[in-house]
Scaffold this motif. Structure first.
Motif, mmCIF file in Angstrom:
data_model
loop_
_atom_site.group_PDB
_atom_site.id
_atom_site.type_symbol
_atom_site.label_atom_id
_atom_site.label_comp_id
_atom_site.label_asym_id
_atom_site.label_seq_id
_atom_site.Cartn_x
_atom_site.Cartn_y
_atom_site.Cartn_z
ATOM 1 N N ASN A 76 0.835 -1.211 0.000
ATOM 2 C CA ASN A 76 0.000 0.000 0.000
ATOM 3 C C ASN A 76 0.870 1.260 0.000
ATOM 4 O OD1 ASN A 76 -2.200 -1.666 0.071
ATOM 5 N ND2 ASN A 76 -2.771 -1.198 2.181
ATOM 6 N N THR A 77 1.934 1.233 -0.757
ATOM 7 C CA THR A 77 2.917 2.307 -0.711
ATOM 8 C C THR A 77 3.264 2.789 -2.116
ATOM 9 O OG1 THR A 77 3.865 1.418 1.323
ATOM 10 C CG2 THR A 77 5.206 2.992 0.097
ATOM 11 N N VAL A 78 3.348 4.105 -2.235
ATOM 12 C CA VAL A 78 3.837 4.714 -3.471
ATOM 13 C C VAL A 78 5.122 5.463 -3.131
ATOM 14 C CG1 VAL A 78 2.333 6.739 -3.172
ATOM 15 C CG2 VAL A 78 3.256 6.198 -5.433
ATOM 16 N N TYR A 79 6.094 5.360 -4.031
ATOM 17 C CA TYR A 79 7.420 5.933 -3.791
ATOM 18 C C TYR A 79 7.731 7.030 -4.816
ATOM 19 C CZ TYR A 79 8.036 1.535 -1.246
ATOM 20 O OH TYR A 79 7.892 0.479 -0.378
ATOM 21 N N LEU A 80 8.619 7.921 -4.410
ATOM 22 C CA LEU A 80 9.170 8.893 -5.347
ATOM 23 C C LEU A 80 10.675 8.941 -5.117
ATOM 24 C CD1 LEU A 80 8.381 10.955 -7.576
ATOM 25 C CD2 LEU A 80 8.558 12.725 -5.798
ATOM 26 N N ASN A 81 11.419 8.408 -6.070
ATOM 27 C CA ASN A 81 12.873 8.517 -6.029
ATOM 28 C C ASN A 81 13.256 9.833 -6.685
ATOM 29 O OD1 ASN A 81 13.869 6.045 -4.790
ATOM 30 N ND2 ASN A 81 12.965 5.014 -6.544
ATOM 31 N N THR A 82 13.974 10.640 -5.934
ATOM 32 C CA THR A 82 14.380 11.954 -6.425
ATOM 33 C C THR A 82 15.896 11.993 -6.537
ATOM 34 O OG1 THR A 82 14.542 12.953 -4.228
ATOM 35 C CG2 THR A 82 12.394 12.989 -5.277
ATOM 36 N N ASN A 83 16.379 12.321 -7.714
ATOM 37 C CA ASN A 83 17.816 12.387 -7.969
ATOM 38 C C ASN A 83 18.177 13.759 -8.523
ATOM 39 O OD1 ASN A 83 18.421 9.531 -7.369
ATOM 40 N ND2 ASN A 83 17.223 9.121 -9.212
ATOM 41 N N SER A 84 19.458 14.061 -8.462
ATOM 42 C CA SER A 84 19.962 15.342 -8.988
ATOM 43 C C SER A 84 19.136 16.509 -8.464
ATOM 44 C CB SER A 84 19.957 15.323 -10.519
ATOM 45 O OG SER A 84 20.741 14.263 -11.015
ATOM 46 N N LEU A 85 18.883 16.484 -7.176
ATOM 47 C CA LEU A 85 18.038 17.511 -6.572
ATOM 48 C C LEU A 85 18.682 18.887 -6.670
ATOM 49 C CD1 LEU A 85 16.789 15.484 -3.520
ATOM 50 C CD2 LEU A 85 15.321 16.541 -5.238
ATOM 51 N N GLN A 86 17.852 19.885 -6.874
ATOM 52 C CA GLN A 86 18.290 21.268 -7.014
ATOM 53 C C GLN A 86 17.529 22.136 -6.011
ATOM 54 O OE1 GLN A 86 20.894 22.035 -8.949
ATOM 55 N NE2 GLN A 86 20.939 19.824 -9.421
ATOM 56 N N PRO A 87 18.050 23.292 -5.684
ATOM 57 C CA PRO A 87 17.347 24.154 -4.725
ATOM 58 C C PRO A 87 15.889 24.419 -5.101
ATOM 59 C CG PRO A 87 19.557 24.978 -5.083
ATOM 60 C CD PRO A 87 19.364 23.844 -6.051
ATOM 61 N N GLU A 88 15.579 24.472 -6.365
ATOM 62 C CA GLU A 88 14.197 24.729 -6.777
ATOM 63 C C GLU A 88 13.269 23.547 -6.512
ATOM 64 O OE1 GLU A 88 16.925 25.140 -8.625
ATOM 65 O OE2 GLU A 88 16.698 24.277 -10.644
ATOM 66 N N ASP A 89 13.832 22.406 -6.109
ATOM 67 C CA ASP A 89 13.015 21.262 -5.720
ATOM 68 C C ASP A 89 12.595 21.345 -4.254
ATOM 69 O OD1 ASP A 89 15.246 19.290 -7.696
ATOM 70 O OD2 ASP A 89 13.193 19.864 -8.233
ATOM 71 N N THR A 90 13.082 22.327 -3.543
ATOM 72 C CA THR A 90 12.703 22.502 -2.147
ATOM 73 C C THR A 90 11.206 22.753 -2.032
ATOM 74 O OG1 THR A 90 14.869 23.353 -1.493
ATOM 75 C CG2 THR A 90 12.988 23.972 -0.120
ATOM 76 N N ALA A 91 10.548 21.918 -1.244
ATOM 77 C CA ALA A 91 9.089 21.991 -1.116
ATOM 78 C C ALA A 91 8.630 20.938 -0.113
ATOM 79 C CB ALA A 91 8.414 21.739 -2.468
ATOM 80 N N VAL A 92 7.375 21.040 0.269
ATOM 81 C CA VAL A 92 6.722 19.951 0.988
ATOM 82 C C VAL A 92 6.098 19.039 -0.065
ATOM 83 C CG1 VAL A 92 4.980 19.300 2.672
ATOM 84 C CG2 VAL A 92 6.277 21.423 2.976
ATOM 85 N N TYR A 93 6.400 17.757 0.038
ATOM 86 C CA TYR A 93 5.934 16.773 -0.929
ATOM 87 C C TYR A 93 4.785 15.965 -0.320
ATOM 88 C CZ TYR A 93 9.785 17.785 -4.070
ATOM 89 O OH TYR A 93 10.653 18.410 -4.944
ATOM 90 N N TYR A 94 3.750 15.786 -1.124
ATOM 91 C CA TYR A 94 2.546 15.078 -0.704
ATOM 92 C C TYR A 94 2.204 13.991 -1.727
ATOM 93 C CZ TYR A 94 1.669 19.499 1.832
ATOM 94 O OH TYR A 94 1.762 20.619 2.622
ATOM 95 N N CYS A 95 1.498 12.984 -1.260
ATOM 96 C CA CYS A 95 0.889 12.031 -2.191
ATOM 97 C C CYS A 95 -0.618 12.144 -2.070
ATOM 98 C CB CYS A 95 1.339 10.608 -1.920
ATOM 99 S SG CYS A 95 0.657 9.887 -0.423
ATOM 100 N N ASN A 96 -1.291 11.754 -3.112
ATOM 101 C CA ASN A 96 -2.744 11.697 -3.130
ATOM 102 C C ASN A 96 -3.140 10.992 -4.415
ATOM 103 O OD1 ASN A 96 -5.599 12.343 -2.784
ATOM 104 N ND2 ASN A 96 -4.887 13.934 -1.377
#
Length: 117
Positions: A76-96
């Protein structure tokens, strides 16, 4: 009662990676198309990635090639692999749900991703 719990965020340097997780309850997980969203300070929440019931994925142009969404129906899980992160990726991340206006499910607390040197 639907509950969505995100985790995996943190502080990472530019170029770094994080794996975000979202566990759901109160839903027949395997029958849902899922989305990962993010909301940066002062900005509206935006959809960054989605995955269909059959596993087809779509990404916002801003994350294409860097982020990967996946699902594990058994957990019952969804994943988000994030690579090469940049300052503009700064945020609160949600699933729905990929279409949250249709389901009306409540948003979780999100998980904060901060990209900074």
């Amino acid at each position: 009662q639907v509950q969505l719990v995100e985790s995996g965020g943190g502080l990472v340097q530019p170029g770094g990676s994080l794996r975000l997780s979202c566990v759901s309850s109160g839903i027949i997980f395997r029958l849902v198309a899922w989305g990962w969203y993010r909301q940066a300070p002062g900005k509206q929440r935006e959809l960054v990635a989605s995955i269909s019931i059959g596993g087809r994925t779509n990404y916002a142009d801003s994350v294409k090639g860097r982020f990967t969404i996946s699902r594990d129906n058994a957990k019952n899980t969804v994943y988000l692999n994030t690579n090469s992160l940049q300052p503009e990726d700064t945020a609160v991340y949600y699933c729905n749900a990929a279409d949250p206006t249709t389901t009306g499910w409540p948003w979780g607390q999100g998980t904060l991703v901060t990209v900074s040197s």
